[in-house]
Scaffold this motif. Sequence first.
Motif, PDB file in Angstrom:
ATOM      1  N   SER A 111      12.951  -0.606  -3.764  1.00  0.00           N
ATOM      2  CA  SER A 111      11.569  -1.028  -3.527  1.00  0.00           C
ATOM      3  C   SER A 111      11.311  -2.415  -4.085  1.00  0.00           C
ATOM      4  O   SER A 111      10.679  -3.259  -3.438  1.00  0.00           O
ATOM      5  CB  SER A 111      10.602  -0.021  -4.164  1.00  0.00           C
ATOM      6  OG  SER A 111      10.802   1.269  -3.650  1.00  0.00           O
ATOM      7  N   SER A 112      11.830  -2.679  -5.286  1.00  0.00           N
ATOM      8  CA  SER A 112      11.548  -3.946  -5.951  1.00  0.00           C
ATOM      9  C   SER A 112      12.245  -5.115  -5.266  1.00  0.00           C
ATOM     10  O   SER A 112      11.639  -6.173  -5.060  1.00  0.00           O
ATOM     11  CB  SER A 112      11.978  -3.883  -7.418  1.00  0.00           C
ATOM     12  OG  SER A 112      11.261  -2.889  -8.107  1.00  0.00           O
ATOM     13  N   THR A 138      10.507  -6.106  -2.132  1.00  0.00           N
ATOM     14  CA  THR A 138       9.218  -6.745  -2.395  1.00  0.00           C
ATOM     15  C   THR A 138       9.400  -8.144  -2.970  1.00  0.00           C
ATOM     16  O   THR A 138       8.607  -9.044  -2.676  1.00  0.00           O
ATOM     17  CB  THR A 138       8.390  -5.866  -3.348  1.00  0.00           C
ATOM     18  OG1 THR A 138       8.443  -4.511  -2.908  1.00  0.00           O
ATOM     19  CG2 THR A 138       6.949  -6.309  -3.378  1.00  0.00           C
ATOM     20  N   GLU A 191       3.009  -4.036   2.823  1.00  0.00           N
ATOM     21  CA  GLU A 191       4.216  -3.919   2.013  1.00  0.00           C
ATOM     22  C   GLU A 191       3.933  -3.430   0.602  1.00  0.00           C
ATOM     23  O   GLU A 191       4.552  -2.476   0.120  1.00  0.00           O
ATOM     24  CB  GLU A 191       4.929  -5.269   1.956  1.00  0.00           C
ATOM     25  CG  GLU A 191       5.945  -5.432   0.857  1.00  0.00           C
ATOM     26  CD  GLU A 191       7.159  -4.538   1.049  1.00  0.00           C
ATOM     27  OE1 GLU A 191       7.851  -4.250   0.063  1.00  0.00           O
ATOM     28  OE2 GLU A 191       7.406  -4.112   2.193  1.00  0.00           O
ATOM     29  N   ALA A 200       5.397   0.059  -1.270  1.00  0.00           N
ATOM     30  CA  ALA A 200       6.381   0.025  -2.353  1.00  0.00           C
ATOM     31  C   ALA A 200       5.846   0.712  -3.601  1.00  0.00           C
ATOM     32  O   ALA A 200       6.554   1.484  -4.257  1.00  0.00           O
ATOM     33  CB  ALA A 200       6.757  -1.430  -2.655  1.00  0.00           C
ATOM     34  N   TYR A 238       5.510   4.544  -3.066  1.00  0.00           N
ATOM     35  CA  TYR A 238       6.841   5.144  -2.998  1.00  0.00           C
ATOM     36  C   TYR A 238       7.439   5.326  -4.395  1.00  0.00           C
ATOM     37  O   TYR A 238       7.962   6.393  -4.737  1.00  0.00           O
ATOM     38  CB  TYR A 238       7.748   4.265  -2.140  1.00  0.00           C
ATOM     39  CG  TYR A 238       9.082   4.880  -1.806  1.00  0.00           C
ATOM     40  CD1 TYR A 238       9.212   5.814  -0.781  1.00  0.00           C
ATOM     41  CD2 TYR A 238      10.217   4.530  -2.513  1.00  0.00           C
ATOM     42  CE1 TYR A 238      10.442   6.382  -0.476  1.00  0.00           C
ATOM     43  CE2 TYR A 238      11.457   5.086  -2.217  1.00  0.00           C
ATOM     44  CZ  TYR A 238      11.561   6.014  -1.190  1.00  0.00           C
ATOM     45  OH  TYR A 238      12.773   6.572  -0.900  1.00  0.00           O
ATOM     46  N   ILE A 259       7.721  -2.938  -9.899  1.00  0.00           N
ATOM     47  CA  ILE A 259       7.164  -3.519  -8.669  1.00  0.00           C
ATOM     48  C   ILE A 259       6.263  -4.694  -9.011  1.00  0.00           C
ATOM     49  O   ILE A 259       6.214  -5.700  -8.294  1.00  0.00           O
ATOM     50  CB  ILE A 259       6.368  -2.454  -7.889  1.00  0.00           C
ATOM     51  CG1 ILE A 259       7.297  -1.329  -7.424  1.00  0.00           C
ATOM     52  CG2 ILE A 259       5.661  -3.068  -6.678  1.00  0.00           C
ATOM     53  CD1 ILE A 259       8.304  -1.748  -6.394  1.00  0.00           C
ATOM     54  N   ARG A 317      16.862  -0.531   2.280  1.00  0.00           N
ATOM     55  CA  ARG A 317      15.776   0.409   2.569  1.00  0.00           C
ATOM     56  C   ARG A 317      16.185   1.487   3.567  1.00  0.00           C
ATOM     57  O   ARG A 317      15.592   2.564   3.585  1.00  0.00           O
ATOM     58  CB  ARG A 317      14.548  -0.355   3.058  1.00  0.00           C
ATOM     59  CG  ARG A 317      13.926  -1.167   1.926  1.00  0.00           C
ATOM     60  CD  ARG A 317      12.566  -1.703   2.237  1.00  0.00           C
ATOM     61  NE  ARG A 317      11.965  -2.285   1.039  1.00  0.00           N
ATOM     62  CZ  ARG A 317      10.753  -2.804   0.994  1.00  0.00           C
ATOM     63  NH1 ARG A 317      10.005  -2.816   2.074  1.00  0.00           N
ATOM     64  NH2 ARG A 317      10.283  -3.296  -0.134  1.00  0.00           N
TER      65      ARG A 317
END
Length: 551
Positions: free
Chosen positions: A12-13, A16, A126, A130, A133, A150, A209
């Motif tokens: 996720s990070s 992003t 987005e 993130a 999630y 995040i 992803r």
Amino acid sequence: MTKRERKVIIASSLGTVFEWYDFYLYGTLAAIIGRQFFSQFPPATQAIFALLTFAAGFLVRPFGALVFGRLGDLVGRKYTFLLTILIMGLSTFSVGLLPGYDQIGVAAPIILVALRMAQGLALGGEYGGAVVYVAEHSPRNRRGFYTAWIQTTATMGLLLSLFVIVTLRLNLGEDAFQSSQPLFLGLTGGWRIPFLLSIILLLISIYIRLQMHESPIFQKMKEEGTQSKAPLSEAFGNWRNGKIVLIALFGLVIGQAVVWYTGQFYALFFLQTVLKIDLLTANVLIAWALIVATPFFLVFGSLSDRIGRKPVILAGCLLAAATYFPLFSALTNAANPTYASAIQTVRAEVVADPATCGSLFDPVGIRTFTSPCDIMRRTMSQQAFRYTQVDAPAGSAPQLVVNGGAPIAFTDAKGFSEALGPAMVAAGYPAANDPAKVKITGFFSALASVQALKVIAILTVMVIYVTIVYGPIAAALVEFFPTRIRYTAMSLPYHIGNGWFGGLLPATSFAIVASTGDIFAGLWYPVFFALLTVVIGVIFVREKKGVDLAD
């Protein structure tokens, strides 16, 4: 932290980070892009249109939150923010391939605006995806710490964009970077390379992803058939949820947003536009402050797991509001001491009939000023000269009096602008090549300069304020809303606060400076909204640290 949890956070990070990298490239290179895509206009107008195009990405972010938030609550978290990064990456890559105005005419700026709006829409979807999630994979007693990873991504994306740009500037040279470096298909300019490199980041993000699984909380709800059928109306169409959205916006997000943009964007803008620090030096100084302060996102995210989200965020807002004026005064003294002395000792007075002097407030930069009094004051603000307005008898011709000397009469805008600089330098303002200004020639040379280290220390304090308010905000927003509408409901207040109140802060603050003649007056914008958030937050925000997200 389990192996699965680490994989969720990294996937996720990283995605992003790349998305914020894409978004910030345009803002950092706005001046160069303005010359490429708005070359049919005068230089001042080019800059205005470039900044308006940048602002378009912020203005559409809440609409992206609605579109992709609804999709995330209907279809799922994983596929929605897989789609958003695809849109963002392709839009950014396309900017690098887009011919300028000289090649394809008016189609160039039209396509550029469309690509910026696509970026803003994608970013609107987005971030919420993130954060939700990661939060829905996190243990409740560590949710602040896990989601804080995040929160580092926006700063890391900005840092990555600055690193790529500074590296290219140093290796290509300024002329090649701005326009002369040949690429392919007749395109020139090293500034395109960071945009083109984003395709590599996009491919990495998509691969990562695709390995991810759906959020277990959402998957369970979907299997039970209890997910929302109409997330928008459920989130905003009834007062019970709509009230919480408003409380989240005004009691947490707006204050967080203005502190975030002051510490990372307005500080950079202030260095370049007001203190006249060259672009390379300003970018490197900000980059070092980001490097030093970024770990504090995790510190304050973790702290919010122990004492709550509300006290950490509101304390950061209050601390920032109380210290911004002395911090920016210290920044002025450290970065440009001659200028700091001049604004205290040089007395510049615009003497004019008050009936001919109107408001200069122009946050979007599209007003046309025709009154000599307005042109004089606006020119002084644009050149960062502090002034006061003195009323003259009705019908008097406007003039500038510096330190009680011979008046400088207004003839026309060009003549006044050309006469103003030498007069103010003679009175005590620094010349363009003033050796007292902070200046560095490379990334690591900043660490060898005592003056640069002082500036970095002040900027680091401002970025630490950012980490205080931004570290816990994701966990706070996630805990405000039920799983059925979480993606939709948390994304909208976040992107209204950050996209509108935060994103328009540099332009609005500088408009306040221009309308008052005081270089520090623009700070009233973040101070006011930070204090507003403290008051509303103390009264209305309920602490929800550690609630069961599946409940």
